[in-house]
Design a protein around this motif. Structure first.
Motif: not given
Length: 329
Positions: A3-14, A19-30
């Motif tokens: 599957a092609r990954p999601f792209a999260i387009y962001h500049e703030h570090p925190d 959001l990243f933790a929930e994507l990781d929990r589900r194993g969704i590539p991004y």
């Protein structure tokens, strides 16, 4: 084929760690894309993402990211031409970076907002205040996190600031002269929406004339319970803001949904308050960037990032089945 990954387009570090933790929990590539240093080829026919989530902030110019702001307008148009599902795409982002356009949107919907004038030169500031009740605030058109907002209690104070060249017109040299609204009850209300529908609301209690009301920065509930600010640095200064969950009247919820659906904002928040002088409700800020309230489970009873990722998955799936997204308008 993977599957092609999601792209999260962001500049703030925190802000988007949950959001990243929930994507990781589900194993969704991004993949993470940084708007401050990016490129694209207008002639390309496709991109390697199943969806792009635009988290570019209008306050990025405060963090060395000014080059990403207007670049993003072109990039969103490019992605939408290719049929890539873009969450918070061109229309919504264009409204996010213009307080003037937000007022035009509210006016078009017949919704109340603080009386305002839009100017592009300090020489027009005093004239713009004609007919407005003082105090007024001068707001940079491109703001975010309370940046570029200054209160002036008298016409003379505004005239002095204009003459001295101290008015902040921001990165696009445009500003609002707007009536300052004293908030009844010492709080504003922020309504969060997802997919154009009501998600939750909070009351934010503000000490003094504080204009930075970032919900992820709030450190305690209204009853004094400390909140865990998972989206911000551990050593971030406590803001003094307090928050509590709240359900607005049905008419307000309907108005907020109408704002977001008209604006094309998929994930965002609307702030409103009641004018303590006359009891009039006014909407004053439309946000396409929502990082959700700190410790949401403890405030509103659920984790909005779980529902957000549910929404992202549905958007990506629906696009893969249909093959198109909203056209550029």
């Amino acid at each position: 084929m993977a599957a092609r990954p999601f792209a999260i387009y962001h500049e703030h570090p925190d802000w988007f760690r949950p959001l990243f933790a929930e994507l990781d929990r589900r194993g969704i590539p991004y993949v993470r894309l940084d708007p401050r240093a990016h490129l694209y080829d207008p002639s390309e026919a496709e991109v390697p993402y199943s969806l792009l989530f635009n988290r570019m902030s209008p306050s990025a110019y405060l963090r060395g990211g000014i080059q990403g702001m207007f670049f993003t307008v072109g990039y969103m148009a490019h992605l939408e031409r290719l049929g890539v599902p873009v969450v918070n795409g061109l229309n919504g982002f264009s409204i996010e970076i213009s307080k003037a356009r937000q007022l035009t949107l509210l006016e078009s919907l017949g919704l109340p907002y603080p009386r305002s004038r839009v100017i592009n030169n300090a020489s027009k500031a005093v004239e713009a205040s004609n007919g407005l009740r003082f105090p007024v605030v001068v707001k940079a058109n491109v703001g975010g996190s309370g940046a570029g907002i200054v209160r002036y209690d008298t016409r003379d104070a505004l005239a002095s600031a204009a003459a001295s060249g101290s008015l902040d017109f921001g990165v696009d040299h445009t500003a609002l002269v707007q009536e300052f609204i004293p908030a009844r009850g010492g709080h504003i209300t922020r309504v969060e929406t997802l997919g154009g529908k009501y998600l939750y609301a909070i009351k934010v209690y503000t000490p003094g004339d504080k204009f930075n009301l970032c919900p992820a920065d709030i450190c305690q509930r209204a009853d004094g319970v400390e909140l865990v600010r998972s989206a911000c640095p551990i050593d971030a200064p406590k803001t003094g803001l307090k928050v509590e969950g709240y359900t607005p009247p049905p008419g307000v919820i309907a108005a907020c949904e109408s704002i977001m659906q008209t604006a094309g904002i998929d994930v965002g928040g609307i702030e409103y308050m009641v004018d303590d002088r006359d009891g009039r409700l006014v909407y004053y800020d439309v946000n396409a960037l929502s990082n959700f309230v700190a410790d949401a489970v403890n405030v509103v009873g659920f984790d909005p990032f779980v529902r957000l990722v549910d929404y992202l998955e549905r958007r990506a799936l629906n696009s893969s089945q249909v093959g198109v997204t909203r056209p550029i308008s």
